[in-house]
Design a protein around this motif. Structure first.
Motif, short mmCIF file in Angstrom:
data_model
loop_
_atom_site.label_atom_id
_atom_site.label_comp_id
_atom_site.label_asym_id
_atom_site.label_seq_id
_atom_site.Cartn_x
_atom_site.Cartn_y
_atom_site.Cartn_z
N PRO A 226 0.57 -1.59 -0.32
CA PRO A 226 0.04 -0.26 0.25
C PRO A 226 1.30 1.35 0.02
O PRO A 226 0.37 2.39 -0.49
N SER B 13 0.58 3.74 -3.48
CA SER B 13 0.72 5.07 -2.10
C SER B 13 1.82 6.14 -3.36
O SER B 13 1.58 7.15 -3.50
N PHE C 190 -4.00 8.63 -3.47
CA PHE C 190 -4.44 7.02 -3.47
C PHE C 190 -4.19 6.74 -1.70
O PHE C 190 -3.76 6.81 -0.87
N ASP C 191 -5.39 6.22 -0.82
CA ASP C 191 -5.56 5.98 0.33
C ASP C 191 -4.67 4.16 0.41
O ASP C 191 -5.90 3.61 -0.12
N ALA D 238 -4.96 2.33 2.45
CA ALA D 238 -6.02 1.79 3.28
C ALA D 238 -7.03 0.72 2.57
O ALA D 238 -7.68 0.39 2.52
N SER D 239 -7.31 1.48 2.05
CA SER D 239 -7.99 0.86 1.13
C SER D 239 -7.52 -0.16 0.11
O SER D 239 -8.81 -0.72 -1.06
N LEU D 240 -6.28 -0.52 0.02
CA LEU D 240 -5.68 -1.86 -0.85
C LEU D 240 -7.05 -2.79 -0.34
O LEU D 240 -7.02 -3.05 0.75
N ASN D 241 -7.15 -3.93 -1.50
CA ASN D 241 -7.85 -5.28 -1.21
C ASN D 241 -7.13 -5.36 -0.34
O ASN D 241 -6.10 -5.86 -1.59
#
Length: 231
Positions: free
Chosen positions: A78, A82, A92-93, A95-98
């Motif tokens: 992540p 980012s 890009f956050d 924490a949003s990475l799948n």
């Protein structure tokens, strides 16, 4: 006390995640095979420095447990994504990475090393006389590759590749560590809900056994059919 009915009830719940688990394993298998092919090609070029870097990378991947690599990618990917996206002005956050993407990236890289060895071994087993015979018959390089080299390499690589597929399916049990629900994770969740962990894990073992047995049977039939074409 062990309850056989709870095993069957757990089976129903666990089977629900089998398609997702198989899809993840298939994606990882294909990506690792492509990466392994690229590694094999680059190493065959014997480019100084690059070859040494790849040798060190392969040694690191072979010597590091999958669970350690999974956590390394989980915490670093992540941040890396980012940083690189920020270079192009894209927000890009991390924490949003799948989490499934983390699992795919980790295992694809891990097993690319083994796929590279499989491909290299299959190439070494290829009879060079057949290539010369194809060339003497007027086959172009593309025709020789398509009709002679690729089919035989795939035939030789198939058993080990399918074994890698089975290994990946079982290795995905580590995915629960990064919140991806596979067969094993589903068994843990079912056990936590019913307080019947033994029955849930027995059900999970039966599912793994059935999947591996079915895939092994299909693999053997496919391998026999492919080999008959060269007898």
């Amino acid at each position: 006390m062990f309850d056989i009915m709870t095993v069957f009830e757990s089976l129903v719940e666990i089977i629900k995640v089998v398609p997702k688990t198989l899809l993840l394993a298939l994606i990882i298998l294909l990506l690792s095979f492509m990466l392994g092919a690229i590694l094999t090609y680059i190493q065959s070029l014997n480019i100084p420095v690059i070859k040494q870097i790849l040798d060190v990378l392969q040694s690191f991947l072979r010597g590091t447990p999958n669970v350690v690599l999974l956590y390394l990618v989980y915490y670093s990917l992540p941040l890396a994504a980012s940083y690189f996206l920020s270079l192009f002005g894209v927000a890009f956050d991390p924490a949003s990475l799948n989490s499934a993407a983390v699992v795919i990236v980790t295992f694809s890289i891990c097993y690319s090393v083994f796929q590279s060895e499989i491909i290299r071994g299959a190439l070494h087993s290829l009879d060079k006389d057949q290539i010369e015979a194809a060339q003497s018959l007027g086959y172009s390089t593309t025709q020789t590759l398509r009709k002679v080299i690729v089919p035989q390499v795939m035939t030789e690589a198939l058993p080990d590749t399918m074994n890698a597929f089975l290994i990946i399916i079982k290795a995905l049990s580590l995915a629960f560590l990064v919140t991806v629900v596979d067969i094993f994770a589903q068994a843990r969740l079912v056990g936590a809900q019913t307080f019947s962990y033994l029955e849930a894990f027995v059900a999970a073992a039966l599912v793994f056994w059935a999947i591996c047995g079915l895939l092994t049977y299909l693999m053997n039939r496919l391998e026999n059919r492919m080999r008959r074409g060269y007898v």
